[in-house]
Design a protein around this motif. Structure first.
Motif, PDB file in Angstrom:
ATOM      1  N   ASP A  15       0.838  -1.193   0.000  1.00 41.21           N
ATOM      2  CA  ASP A  15       0.000   0.000   0.000  1.00 41.21           C
ATOM      3  C   ASP A  15       0.874   1.245   0.000  1.00 41.21           C
ATOM      4  OD1 ASP A  15       0.747   0.625   2.751  1.00 41.21           O
ATOM      5  OD2 ASP A  15      -0.671  -0.914   3.367  1.00 41.21           O
TER       6      ASP A  15
ATOM      7  N   ASP B  71       3.221  -0.380  -7.173  1.00 37.49           N
ATOM      8  CA  ASP B  71       2.067  -1.045  -6.591  1.00 37.49           C
ATOM      9  C   ASP B  71       2.199  -2.546  -6.867  1.00 37.49           C
ATOM     10  OD1 ASP B  71      -0.719  -2.223  -6.587  1.00 37.49           O
ATOM     11  OD2 ASP B  71      -1.210  -0.167  -5.990  1.00 37.49           O
TER      12      ASP B  71
ATOM     13  N   ARG C  55       0.109  -4.680  -7.505  1.00 40.13           N
ATOM     14  CA  ARG C  55      -0.745  -5.163  -8.583  1.00 40.13           C
ATOM     15  C   ARG C  55      -0.092  -5.011  -9.958  1.00 40.13           C
ATOM     16  NH1 ARG C  55      -5.775  -2.042  -5.930  1.00 40.13           N
ATOM     17  NH2 ARG C  55      -3.999  -0.663  -5.520  1.00 40.13           N
TER      18      ARG C  55
ATOM     19  N   TYR D 104     -12.411   2.754 -10.846  1.00 34.85           N
ATOM     20  CA  TYR D 104     -11.871   2.891  -9.506  1.00 34.85           C
ATOM     21  C   TYR D 104     -10.345   2.793  -9.530  1.00 34.85           C
ATOM     22  CZ  TYR D 104     -16.723   1.898  -8.261  1.00 34.85           C
ATOM     23  OH  TYR D 104     -18.092   1.926  -8.163  1.00 34.85           O
ATOM     24  N   SER D 105      -9.718   3.440  -8.544  1.00 30.87           N
ATOM     25  CA  SER D 105      -8.250   3.476  -8.523  1.00 30.87           C
ATOM     26  C   SER D 105      -7.644   2.080  -8.440  1.00 30.87           C
ATOM     27  CB  SER D 105      -7.761   4.326  -7.344  1.00 30.87           C
ATOM     28  OG  SER D 105      -8.200   3.776  -6.110  1.00 30.87           O
ATOM     29  N   GLY D 106      -8.334   1.173  -7.783  1.00 27.75           N
ATOM     30  CA  GLY D 106      -7.806  -0.175  -7.665  1.00 27.75           C
ATOM     31  C   GLY D 106      -7.922  -1.001  -8.934  1.00 27.75           C
TER      32      GLY D 106
END
Length: 538
Positions: free
Chosen positions: A49, A75, A77, A477-479
């Protein structure tokens, strides 16, 4: 192995704020030593994070270490795409327990080359550790993966764990597992240096440094019993001072009890809880003998013994765990024999139901540090300033050669290079799933009314039409920014101007965008359905 630009990667920050514990100190010192040596072109941190990233960035920018300027932060991801684009030399994790097999699976699937993935052991005795180590035993593990054991006894624990797990789950003996390597923890020999020889003529100071708790690291009552034995045999109690320092709680019932026992013996006692680094250095430099009688399987290496050696102190230590790797009996200190059980059936069945401190206490209270031998070792060093001096010098020399961080980092560099020599078949590993990774679609697919199949007919939705004409914009969305590309959704709208089955739609899109695979396209189809960019036709 790419020789042009060597890049080191990790999923961990190595830096953790909080209480000064051995694991945290070892991790941050490793990172500092690596960046000081600076052997890589770049250092890639894939953190969980933004808080972790900001904390680590601030910490490293304050160190001025040479490699800090080439640290890059991502990140987590982003891992699949970065693995596809970047030839990594290795990934190293601050702990082998949490993510190492999952990272190896991701590497097998996405990376062009099967680079080494390594992770370090710390405490090994927690009751829930069977499952994390079972994850290491899977068809996708390779010889280029390694669990880095900080001590010889710790390595044997991991060997025993793998043997027990193979037997318990009826796994073939040849079930792949990571390589077991042995690289010790290190200490900063430039900062930890001996002080001047004491000339105050005061009592011989015995320093104990660590967690002051009967259920963690060591029970100190055997040390008090040994001192009582020495006093009973004629030692002047005023000639010895016991110094207890390290992490402890002010309201712990153990410490007052310990103070009462020491007072009954008559030797002086000083307690220093949670000392600063400067206070810690002063404590070591004012000591004459370092004492550590570990009896708890939480201990794996024993970094305080290496620190004591750096300060030029002889050690009296229990012959236990990694202490055997650090102390050379009769040369850098004295080891005291220990006696323990070969079976613990009562603790084995209770441990999963107890708190860590409860079952560790049960285990440590059946590990005996032999008090007569402890008293003899202490008496021998208390009586001989010359022996203390000679052993202390030998301890300092040994730590410089074996346990300085500079030496340890060179061992890591050699390990990462050597692991590349293990043969691997990348193609055979590509589609190897980990048997303990949850297949969410398979497990939860029945929750929905239907699943997206090849014959599902789709067409552009109302929002999709508006989106294509630039009159509406979907919310991303940011994710999801690393998973969904709105431009791909826009192309889906164009291709689905008229009703079209998903098989044909996917094929047309993949011809337009050859870099996309079926999974990525399926994700875009479902996301587009969710946001009315596409709609299903009955």
């Amino acid at each position: 192995m790419s020789e042009t630009k060597r890049i080191w990667g990790t999923l961990d920050p190595f830096f953790e704020p909080g209480p000064v514990l051995g694991r945290r100190v070892a991790n941050v010192r490793f990172l500092h030593a690596l960046l000081e040596r600076d052997p890589f072109a770049e250092y890639h941190f894939f953190l969980a994070d933004r808080g972790q990233t900001d904390s680590l960035r601030r910490h490293l920018e304050g160190t001025g270490l040479p490699g800090t300027a080439r640290c890059r932060y991502f990140d987590r991801r982003e891992l699949p795409s970065r693995l596809e684009e970047t030839d990594y030399h290795c990934f190293h994790l601050s702990d082998c327990i949490t993510t190492q097999p999952a990272l190896a699976r991701l590497r097998n699937r996405h990376s062009r080359e099967i680079f080494p993935v390594t992770g370090t052991i710390h405490s090994l005795s927690y009751a829930n550790y069977g499952a994390p180590f079972l994850r290491h035993l899977w068809p996708g593990a390779t010889g280029r993966d390694a669990i880095v054991c900080s001590s010889g006894p710790g390595r044997r624990v991991v060997e025993n764990l793998f043997c027990w797990l193979r037997e318990s789950f009826d796994l073939p003996p040849e079930t792949p597992a990571p390589t077991l390597a042995h690289v010790p923890l290190g200490v900063d020999t430039d900062a930890l240096t001996p002080g001047e020889n004491r000339t105050d003529g005061g009592p011989v100071r015995l320093l104990v440094f660590g967690r002051i708790s009967h259920h963690s690291k060591m029970d100190l009552l055997p040390l008090v019993r040994a001192l009582h034995r020495l006093v009973s045999d004629g030692l002047d109690p005023t000639s010895v001072e016991l110094v207890l320092a390290g992490w402890g709680d002010d309201n712990d019932d153990f410490l007052p009890t310990l103070k009462d026992y020491v007072a009954n013996v008559g030797v002086g006692l000083t307690v220093a809880l949670r000392p600063t680094e400067a206070e810690k250095t002063a404590l070591f430099r004012s000591a004459d003998i370092f004492v550590s009688i570990a009896d708890n399987p939480q201990e794996t290496f024993g970094i305080t013994l290496a620190e004591a050696g750096a300060f030029g102190l002889p050690c009296v230590a229990s012959e236990y765990d990694g202490y055997r790797d650090i102390v050379v009996p009769g040369e850098t200190g004295l080891l005291v024999p220990t006696v323990g059980p070969d079976a613990t059936p009562d603790v084995d069945e209770l441990a999963p139901l107890l708190f860590d401190n409860q079952y560790h206490l049960l285990l440590s209270q059946r590990t005996a540090v032999e008090i007569p031998a402890l008293a003899e070792a202490l008496g021998r060093l208390i009586a001989s300033p010359a022996l203390r001096r000679d052993m202390g010098r030998a301890a300092r020399t040994r730590v410089e050669k074996r346990f300085s961080w500079a030496t340890v980092i060179e061992q890591y560099l050699a390990l990462w290079n050597d692991l590349w020599a293990h043969p691997t078949d990348a193609d055979a590993l590509r589609e190897t799933d980990h048997p303990m990774d949850m297949p969410y679609g398979r497990l939860f697919g029945h929750y929905t009314s239907r699943v997206l199949g090849p014959d599902t007919v789709l067409k552009a939705g109302r929002t999709g039409d508006a989106f294509y004409r630039g009159k509406d914009f979907p919310t991303l969305y940011s994710g999801m920014t690393m998973t969904i590309d709105p431009e791909i959704a826009r192309k889906l709208v164009f291709l689905a101007r008229k009703p079209i089955d998903s098989r044909t739609l996917m094929g047309k899109l993949m011809r337009v965008e050859p870099s996309l695979d079926a999974n990525v396209v399926t994700n875009h189809l479902l996301w587009s359905l969710k946001h009315d960019i596409l709609e299903r036709v009955e």
